[in-house]
Design a protein around this motif. Structure first.
Motif, PDB file in Angstrom:
ATOM      1  N   TYR A 111       6.627  -7.201  -7.973  1.00 19.44           N
ATOM      2  CA  TYR A 111       5.961  -6.904  -9.233  1.00 19.44           C
ATOM      3  C   TYR A 111       4.770  -5.986  -9.033  1.00 19.44           C
ATOM      4  O   TYR A 111       4.471  -5.145  -9.887  1.00 19.44           O
ATOM      5  CB  TYR A 111       5.544  -8.189  -9.957  1.00 19.44           C
ATOM      6  N   LYS A 112       4.065  -6.131  -7.911  1.00 21.85           N
ATOM      7  CA  LYS A 112       2.951  -5.204  -7.645  1.00 21.85           C
ATOM      8  C   LYS A 112       3.475  -3.786  -7.463  1.00 21.85           C
ATOM      9  O   LYS A 112       2.858  -2.832  -7.926  1.00 21.85           O
ATOM     10  CB  LYS A 112       2.183  -5.635  -6.392  1.00 21.85           C
ATOM     11  N   ASN A 113       4.599  -3.670  -6.792  1.00 27.61           N
ATOM     12  CA  ASN A 113       5.191  -2.333  -6.614  1.00 27.61           C
ATOM     13  C   ASN A 113       5.611  -1.751  -7.968  1.00 27.61           C
ATOM     14  O   ASN A 113       5.462  -0.553  -8.207  1.00 27.61           O
ATOM     15  CB  ASN A 113       6.390  -2.394  -5.668  1.00 27.61           C
ATOM     16  N   ILE A 114       6.123  -2.585  -8.851  1.00 30.51           N
ATOM     17  CA  ILE A 114       6.527  -2.099 -10.172  1.00 30.51           C
ATOM     18  C   ILE A 114       5.304  -1.649 -10.959  1.00 30.51           C
ATOM     19  O   ILE A 114       5.313  -0.574 -11.582  1.00 30.51           O
ATOM     20  CB  ILE A 114       7.304  -3.194 -10.936  1.00 30.51           C
ATOM     21  N   THR A 115       4.228  -2.448 -10.963  1.00 32.91           N
ATOM     22  CA  THR A 115       3.034  -2.059 -11.707  1.00 32.91           C
ATOM     23  C   THR A 115       2.385  -0.833 -11.111  1.00 32.91           C
ATOM     24  O   THR A 115       1.850   0.017 -11.822  1.00 32.91           O
ATOM     25  CB  THR A 115       2.026  -3.223 -11.745  1.00 32.91           C
ATOM     26  N   ASN A 116       2.364  -0.720  -9.801  1.00 38.12           N
ATOM     27  CA  ASN A 116       1.805   0.478  -9.167  1.00 38.12           C
ATOM     28  C   ASN A 116       2.659   1.695  -9.498  1.00 38.12           C
ATOM     29  O   ASN A 116       2.133   2.796  -9.681  1.00 38.12           O
ATOM     30  CB  ASN A 116       1.729   0.299  -7.649  1.00 38.12           C
ATOM     31  N   ALA A 117       3.957   1.493  -9.580  1.00 38.36           N
ATOM     32  CA  ALA A 117       4.840   2.609  -9.925  1.00 38.36           C
ATOM     33  C   ALA A 117       4.576   3.056 -11.365  1.00 38.36           C
ATOM     34  O   ALA A 117       4.603   4.260 -11.678  1.00 38.36           O
ATOM     35  CB  ALA A 117       6.283   2.240  -9.730  1.00 38.36           C
ATOM     36  N   LYS A 118       4.317   2.148 -12.294  1.00 37.91           N
ATOM     37  CA  LYS A 118       4.029   2.481 -13.689  1.00 37.91           C
ATOM     38  C   LYS A 118       2.694   3.192 -13.785  1.00 37.91           C
ATOM     39  O   LYS A 118       2.539   4.129 -14.565  1.00 37.91           O
ATOM     40  CB  LYS A 118       4.014   1.226 -14.568  1.00 37.91           C
ATOM     41  N   ARG A 119       1.701   2.801 -13.021  1.00 42.48           N
ATOM     42  CA  ARG A 119       0.399   3.437 -13.047  1.00 42.48           C
ATOM     43  C   ARG A 119       0.501   4.869 -12.510  1.00 42.48           C
ATOM     44  O   ARG A 119      -0.128   5.774 -13.021  1.00 42.48           O
ATOM     45  CB  ARG A 119      -0.605   2.666 -12.188  1.00 42.48           C
ATOM     46  N   LEU A 120       1.258   5.019 -11.465  1.00 42.71           N
ATOM     47  CA  LEU A 120       1.426   6.351 -10.909  1.00 42.71           C
ATOM     48  C   LEU A 120       2.228   7.263 -11.836  1.00 42.71           C
ATOM     49  O   LEU A 120       2.018   8.460 -11.862  1.00 42.71           O
ATOM     50  CB  LEU A 120       2.095   6.273  -9.522  1.00 42.71           C
ATOM     51  N   ALA A 121       3.134   6.675 -12.611  1.00 40.70           N
ATOM     52  CA  ALA A 121       3.947   7.457 -13.515  1.00 40.70           C
ATOM     53  C   ALA A 121       3.156   7.927 -14.723  1.00 40.70           C
ATOM     54  O   ALA A 121       3.451   8.940 -15.333  1.00 40.70           O
ATOM     55  CB  ALA A 121       5.162   6.642 -13.971  1.00 40.70           C
TER      56      ALA A 121
END
Length: 122
Positions: A111-121
């Motif tokens: 989930y941290k990877n998913i949220t970090n991916a959304k922030r970077l996007a």
């Protein structure tokens, strides 16, 4: 040399006089010693048989102590079995909790990877 041989033969040879030295004791002295030995033997026998009751009592007491110790051993063995069963149950539960913890940490990382991916996007 011959006189020495003669003297030896006189004392130790076949022609030597046979002498027996005996101490003559009076009859009452010998009877007294016999009575003393009999009384002493009776005293020892009485002491042995009178002491046997004490030995039997100690044997009974030791048997009772042995029985109580045997019951204590059985109780301790049962307690040990209960503790071992509880320890195996706790070990199994600990393994389950550790597995759940590992699974939750993996989910958290995902989930941290998913949220970090959304922030970077964004």
């Amino acid at each position: 040399m011959k006189p020495v041989r003669r003297r030896i033969r006189r004392h130790f040879g076949l022609t030597a006089k046979q002498v027996a030295v005996r101490s003559k004791r009076p009859w009452y002295f010998q009877w007294g010693i016999t009575v003393l030995y009999v009384v002493f033997g009776y005293g020892i026998a009485y002491w042995q048989f009178a002491g046997a009751e004490d030995v039997h009592q100690k044997l009974r007491q030791t048997a009772l102590e042995n029985q109580t110790l045997h019951t204590k051993i059985i109780q301790v063995e049962r307690q040990l079995q209960i503790e071992q069963a509880a320890q195996t149950n706790l070990a199994q539960q600990l393994n389950k909790v550790q597995d759940e913890n590992m699974h939750i940490k993996q989910d958290l990382v995902f989930y941290k990877n998913i949220t970090n991916a959304k922030r970077l996007a964004k």
